[in-house]
Design an enzyme around this catalytic site. Structure first.
Site, PDB file in Angstrom:
ATOM      1  CE  LYS A  98     -14.834   8.618 -38.237  1.00 49.76           C
ATOM      2  NZ  LYS A  98     -15.667   8.053 -37.144  1.00 49.76           N
ATOM      3  N   GLY A 159     -24.458   5.780 -34.066  1.00 48.08           N
ATOM      4  CA  GLY A 159     -25.062   5.340 -32.816  1.00 48.08           C
ATOM      5  C   GLY A 159     -26.424   4.702 -32.940  1.00 48.08           C
ATOM      6  CB  ALA A 185     -21.733   5.647 -38.644  1.00 52.22           C
ATOM      7  N   GLY A 186     -23.314   3.080 -37.331  1.00 50.50           N
ATOM      8  CA  GLY A 186     -24.525   2.278 -37.445  1.00 50.50           C
ATOM      9  C   GLY A 186     -24.351   0.801 -37.194  1.00 50.50           C
ATOM     10  CG  ASN A 207     -17.296   4.369 -29.965  1.00 50.58           C
ATOM     11  OD1 ASN A 207     -17.214   5.585 -29.929  1.00 50.58           O
ATOM     12  ND2 ASN A 207     -17.125   3.669 -28.852  1.00 50.58           N
ATOM     13  CB  THR A 208     -22.397   2.909 -30.084  1.00 50.83           C
ATOM     14  OG1 THR A 208     -22.097   4.289 -30.319  1.00 50.83           O
ATOM     15  CG2 THR A 208     -23.570   2.806 -29.125  1.00 50.83           C
TER      16      THR A 208
END
EC number: 2.8.1.10
Length: 256
Positions: A98, A159, A185-186, A207-208
């Site tokens: 990545k 995040g 992301a996001g 992830n987050t």
């Protein structure tokens, strides 16, 4: 569902890819990743003790049978990213990568110029490159043209949990892409992941939203179901959006 996704030399049953940061501990991380059904999980090379086979980050993922996707997070330019990629391949025995280049530590916005430069060179070196990038249709097409195995446009800043802020651009990217599109992301809620899949994304990376949840293991289940639901909806055709009301049970014939 018998709906497989092929990227490079691997085929996945799950369209939910995961990250490894921000979990409270390695045990919770492993349980959440297993519960998510994810078959591909990314980690920053800087977090891995490459000479320690019992590494606290690496071992739980390997033991769970999940494919590793090392990333170049922390690289500020193409040169640093290429160096990190070479280290990852040597240390972890994988040519999957990545590609992340974000020189600004405050907003972590990907550098499009350095990303394209690095991607072109890494493909020549035999890497299977999945670049994290802006939701820029032109850039994504260029990354595809230099040989990237997939593109990973952002839904919103890393995040931020804001969801699919870049929807209009993602729709263009998905429409014109000839490689898989992974929204990265996001994504802060299962509904965000479902929306990305409904738009036609091939996968999402989360992830987050899982790691920082009150119960990461249960949240992993929620995201797994959301991705499956969104994909199923896309595959079977969402009803058209109309600007005026359309009765579901018109009475015209009955009244006549």
């Amino acid at each position: 569902m018998n709906d497989l996704l092929t990227i490079g030399d691997k085929t996945f049953r799950s369209r939910l890819f995961t990250g490894t940061g921000k979990f409270p501990n390695a045990s919770v991380m492993q349980k959440a990743l297993i519960e998510s059904g994810s078959e591909l999980s990314t980690m920053a090379l800087k977090r891995v003790e490459v000479n320690n086979p019992e590494d606290n980050i690496l071992k739980p993922i390997v033991d769970a049978g999940i494919n590793l996707l090392p990333n170049t997070s922390g690289a500020k330019n193409a040169r640093e990213a290429i160096f990190a990629a070479q280290l990852a391949r040597e240390a972890l025995g994988t040519n999957w990568l990545k590609l992340e280049i974000h020189p600004d530590p405050k907003y972590l916005m990907p550098d499009p110029i350095e990303t394209l430069t690095a991607a072109e060179e890494l493909v020549k070196q035999g890497f299977i490159v999945l670049p994290y990038c802006h939701a820029d249709p032109v850039l994504c097409k260029r990354l595809e043209e230099v040989g990237c195995a997939a593109v990973m446009p952002l839904g919103a800043p890393i995040g931020s949990n804001k969801g699919i802020v870049s929807r209009d651009f993602l729709e263009i990217i998905i429409d014109q892409a000839r490689v898989p599109v992974v929204v990265d992301a996001g994504i802060g809620a299962p509904s965000h992941a479902a929306l990305a899949m409904e738009l036609g994304a091939d996968a999402v990376l989360v992830n987050t939203a899982i790691a920082a949840a009150r119960n990461p293991i249960a949240m992993a289940t929620a995201f797994k179901l959301a991705v499956q639901s969104g994909r199923l909806a896309y595959e079977n055709g969402l009803a058209a959006v109309n600007t005026q009301a359309v009765a579901s049970s018109p009475l015209t014939a009955f009244l006549d």
